[in-house]
Design an enzyme around this catalytic site. Sequence first.
Site, PDB file in Angstrom:
ATOM      1  N   LYS A  53       2.497   2.426  -8.875  1.00  0.00           N
ATOM      2  CA  LYS A  53       3.536   2.614  -7.855  1.00  0.00           C
ATOM      3  C   LYS A  53       4.923   2.431  -8.471  1.00  0.00           C
ATOM      4  O   LYS A  53       5.839   3.229  -8.226  1.00  0.00           O
ATOM      5  CB  LYS A  53       3.315   1.631  -6.687  1.00  0.00           C
ATOM      6  CG  LYS A  53       2.117   2.008  -5.822  1.00  0.00           C
ATOM      7  CD  LYS A  53       1.707   0.939  -4.806  1.00  0.00           C
ATOM      8  CE  LYS A  53       0.443   1.391  -4.070  1.00  0.00           C
ATOM      9  NZ  LYS A  53      -0.117   0.404  -3.138  1.00  0.00           N
ATOM     10  N   GLN A  97       0.889  -5.713  -1.646  1.00  0.00           N
ATOM     11  CA  GLN A  97      -0.410  -5.109  -1.967  1.00  0.00           C
ATOM     12  C   GLN A  97      -1.537  -5.899  -1.310  1.00  0.00           C
ATOM     13  O   GLN A  97      -1.597  -7.124  -1.386  1.00  0.00           O
ATOM     14  CB  GLN A  97      -0.584  -5.075  -3.496  1.00  0.00           C
ATOM     15  CG  GLN A  97      -1.819  -4.340  -3.975  1.00  0.00           C
ATOM     16  CD  GLN A  97      -1.794  -2.843  -3.703  1.00  0.00           C
ATOM     17  OE1 GLN A  97      -0.736  -2.227  -3.577  1.00  0.00           O
ATOM     18  NE2 GLN A  97      -2.959  -2.242  -3.601  1.00  0.00           N
ATOM     19  N   ASP A 120       4.726   1.108   4.053  1.00  0.00           N
ATOM     20  CA  ASP A 120       3.269   1.261   4.175  1.00  0.00           C
ATOM     21  C   ASP A 120       2.883   1.680   5.598  1.00  0.00           C
ATOM     22  O   ASP A 120       1.770   2.168   5.825  1.00  0.00           O
ATOM     23  CB  ASP A 120       2.582  -0.090   3.892  1.00  0.00           C
ATOM     24  CG  ASP A 120       1.937  -0.156   2.515  1.00  0.00           C
ATOM     25  OD1 ASP A 120       1.513   0.899   2.008  1.00  0.00           O
ATOM     26  OD2 ASP A 120       1.839  -1.269   1.967  1.00  0.00           O
TER      27      ASP A 120
HETATM   28  N1  GUN Z   1      -4.482  -1.774  -0.727  1.00  0.00           N
HETATM   29  C1  GUN Z   1      -5.221  -0.636  -0.712  1.00  0.00           C
HETATM   30  N2  GUN Z   1      -4.490   0.394  -0.264  1.00  0.00           N
HETATM   31  C2  GUN Z   1      -3.264  -0.097   0.019  1.00  0.00           C
HETATM   32  C3  GUN Z   1      -2.062   0.490   0.511  1.00  0.00           C
HETATM   33  O1  GUN Z   1      -1.981   1.704   0.805  1.00  0.00           O
HETATM   34  N3  GUN Z   1      -1.018  -0.349   0.641  1.00  0.00           N
HETATM   35  C4  GUN Z   1      -1.084  -1.670   0.343  1.00  0.00           C
HETATM   36  N4  GUN Z   1      -0.011  -2.409   0.529  1.00  0.00           N
HETATM   37  N5  GUN Z   1      -2.178  -2.243  -0.108  1.00  0.00           N
HETATM   38  C5  GUN Z   1      -3.265  -1.453  -0.275  1.00  0.00           C
END
Ligand code: GUN
Length: 284
Positions: A53, A97, A120
């Site tokens: 990311k 995350q 998100d």
């Molecule tokens: N863990 C798995 N997928 C995601 C996501 O799209 N965003 C976040 N913050 N954590 C995740």
Amino acid sequence: MPGQLLDGNLLSRKIRAEIAARAAIVTAKGVRPGLAVIVLGDNPASQVYVRNKVKACEDVGFHSVLERYSAELGEEELLARIATLNADPSIHGILVQLPLPAHIASERVLEAIAPQKDVDGFHIANAGALMVGHPEFKPCTPYGCMKMLESIEYPVRGARAVIVGASNIVGKPMAMLLLQAGATVTICNSKTRDLAHHTKDADILVVATGKPKMISGDMIKNGAVVIDVGINRLPDGKLCGDVDFDTAKYIAGWITPVPGGVGPMTITMLLMNTLEAAEKAVKP
Ligand code: GUN
């Protein structure tokens, strides 16, 4: 392979080029898009995702901050970090995350992120706005899946869509986006009886269960669009999806590979949400 590949890397490159161009425009107006990513603990998959990311941010000209903490970080300390980032004008998106360590109440953390920085789309205010049809931010994975359908000009209106998996991150928001696009939507979960009966009826099949290769070719309708959200590591170290690609590819009309399908699209839509948050911060 009769089915056509829905290539998430290829589509991502196109969309990220557009994001980079728009980022340059807002940056010239004094607002460089900024994303903060917080990760706790040393879960190897999470570490890879957050690195990807942050790297993606650099590639499109964003400012990014990666904050890594031990799994023992206290909930109050994490909330204090989020409060600081909420008030930081150089940060337009905040991502924590998931999954978080068990001692931390994830919903409290997600609700602490300012909804206008919740790129998100997990804050309850954004989930509610999505449900009534005017989301501030669409959750990145379902948003990416919709972009893939759009890229092949798939007629979603009136189509039968079946989602396997009912998580807050993927299954439920995916259902809302498909419903709003005019599909007839079924959400299956781990208790669904005769799963194949549902999946075989799907024109659009979205699978997000975390169970390697659980959907085989004989569970798919001829010509269906198959979108595989899963990413699983097999004992031999190889990655695979929740769909058994080798049997499904002969039945599906379109199918996403793993890796190189939904994964890159999730990051692309995170960039898009962050860009749009920054664009809103530009003073007219
Ligand atoms: N863990 C798995 N997928 C995601 C996501 O799209 N965003 C976040 N913050 N954590 C995740």
